[in-house]
Design an enzyme around this catalytic site. Structure first.
Site, PDB file in Angstrom:
ATOM      1  N   HIS A  48       0.790  -1.227   0.000  1.00 29.21           N
ATOM      2  CA  HIS A  48       0.000   0.000   0.000  1.00 29.21           C
ATOM      3  C   HIS A  48       0.828   1.287   0.000  1.00 29.21           C
ATOM      4  O   HIS A  48       0.254   2.370   0.150  1.00 29.21           O
ATOM      5  CB  HIS A  48      -0.929   0.026   1.219  1.00 29.21           C
ATOM      6  CG  HIS A  48      -2.022  -1.000   1.175  1.00 29.21           C
ATOM      7  ND1 HIS A  48      -2.995  -1.006   0.200  1.00 29.21           N
ATOM      8  CD2 HIS A  48      -2.291  -2.054   1.986  1.00 29.21           C
ATOM      9  CE1 HIS A  48      -3.834  -2.012   0.411  1.00 29.21           C
ATOM     10  NE2 HIS A  48      -3.424  -2.673   1.476  1.00 29.21           N
ATOM     11  N   GLU A 152      -7.633 -12.226   5.650  1.00 27.76           N
ATOM     12  CA  GLU A 152      -8.406 -10.986   5.574  1.00 27.76           C
ATOM     13  C   GLU A 152      -9.586 -11.086   4.606  1.00 27.76           C
ATOM     14  O   GLU A 152     -10.120 -10.060   4.189  1.00 27.76           O
ATOM     15  CB  GLU A 152      -7.485  -9.833   5.167  1.00 27.76           C
ATOM     16  CG  GLU A 152      -6.632 -10.124   3.944  1.00 27.76           C
ATOM     17  CD  GLU A 152      -5.590  -9.049   3.667  1.00 27.76           C
ATOM     18  OE1 GLU A 152      -5.682  -7.956   4.261  1.00 27.76           O
ATOM     19  OE2 GLU A 152      -4.687  -9.301   2.856  1.00 27.76           O
ATOM     20  N   ASP A 178      -9.675  -5.375   6.334  1.00 28.50           N
ATOM     21  CA  ASP A 178     -10.220  -5.938   5.100  1.00 28.50           C
ATOM     22  C   ASP A 178     -11.432  -6.818   5.374  1.00 28.50           C
ATOM     23  O   ASP A 178     -12.374  -6.847   4.573  1.00 28.50           O
ATOM     24  CB  ASP A 178      -9.143  -6.737   4.367  1.00 28.50           C
ATOM     25  CG  ASP A 178      -8.250  -5.853   3.522  1.00 28.50           C
ATOM     26  OD1 ASP A 178      -8.540  -5.706   2.326  1.00 28.50           O
ATOM     27  OD2 ASP A 178      -7.281  -5.303   4.056  1.00 28.50           O
TER      28      ASP A 178
END
Length: 262
Positions: A48, A152, A178
């Site tokens: 990310h 997740e 998530d």
């Protein structure tokens, strides 16, 4: 800096309580600062954040200098991606969206020599630039490298026992953010996330696998620890910067505003 020289994986497998944080800033100093004040590890967030192979390489070296574990959250279970960061000397990988046992087996194959398919390259930092012989390098790397699956997705919860049964997988990280997004349309998404978390922790305890989490508060951390979690990722370097900057701004602006009234 930590005084424990057993290595990140040994401590991880022993279920030792450890504290780390995500790194979002592509520079070495956040890792150095965290190492200097006693954090156990960092997670370089390639998924990310704007990292490339060179910035990750520099941060891994900085972690070695300060005696702090370096784990990399890679973008995918792609073997080339995993090999790249392990050759740089990362202590392990955190692999996102592991939903089934087949994916877990691919991670293990990419990260292990014995019983796996890791590409052999002893002239890297991980191989002490060729100082170690083939047998020694393969043995030491298989002992050193930590392989962690991120749980997740709802599918991962359904398959958690099979994932945890994969030989060579060291543990799991429960990605509650998530999971919350996946359950967003549920009448009670928070309850679904709690149940999923409990399911993973119970399965990990039964399988003898280590659990890593990102707690939202001290109370949350205590509850997760009581249920078996031992590795805690606390925010990120960006989060710490924002929190400290917000507090400093509020404190000083309040003081200056008060002074102008006196």
């Amino acid at each position: 800096m930590t005084s424990d020289n057993r290595g990140f994986r040994a401590r991880f497998l022993d279920g030792e309580v450890m504290y780390g944080t995500f790194l979002k800033v592509p520079a070495t100093m956040p890792a150095e600062i965290l190492g200097s004040i006693g954090y156990d590890f960092v997670v370089v967030d390639e998924e990310h954040s704007p990292f490339n192979r060179e910035t990750t390489d520099h941060i891994v070296l900085a972690c070695r200098a300060w005696g702090i574990g370096a784990v990399v959250r890679v973008q995918s279970p792609d073997p080339a991606t995993i090999l790249s960061v392990l050759d740089c000397g990362a202590d392990g990988v955190l692999v996102p969206h592991v939903t089934d046992a087949d994916t877990a087996r691919k991670i293990v194959a990419a990260g292990r020599y014995r019983g796996g398919k890791r590409g052999f390259a002893p002239t890297t930092r991980a191989g002490a630039f060729g100082r170690a012989g083939q047998t020694e390098h393969m043995r030491s790397e298989d002992q050193r490298v930590t392989l962690i699956a991120m749980i997740e997705d709802p599918e991962a919860i359904d398959n958690i026992d099979e994932i945890l049964a994969v030989e060579g997988l060291d543990g799991v990280f429960i990605g509650r953010g998530d999971l919350g997004a996946a359950f967003a349309d549920d009448p009670d998404p928070a309850a679904r996330v709690r149940h999923a978390t409990q399911t993973v922790q119970a399965a990990a305890k039964k399988a003898g696998r280590t659990v890593a989490v990102l707690p939202g508060s001290g109370e949350d951390a205590a509850a997760l620890a009581k249920a078996g979690a031992s590795v805690f990722i606390l925010s990120s370097d960006q989060g710490f910067l924002k929190a400290a900057a917000t507090q400093a701004h509020a404190t000083m602006s309040d003081a200056v505003a008060q002074a102008s009234k006196d």
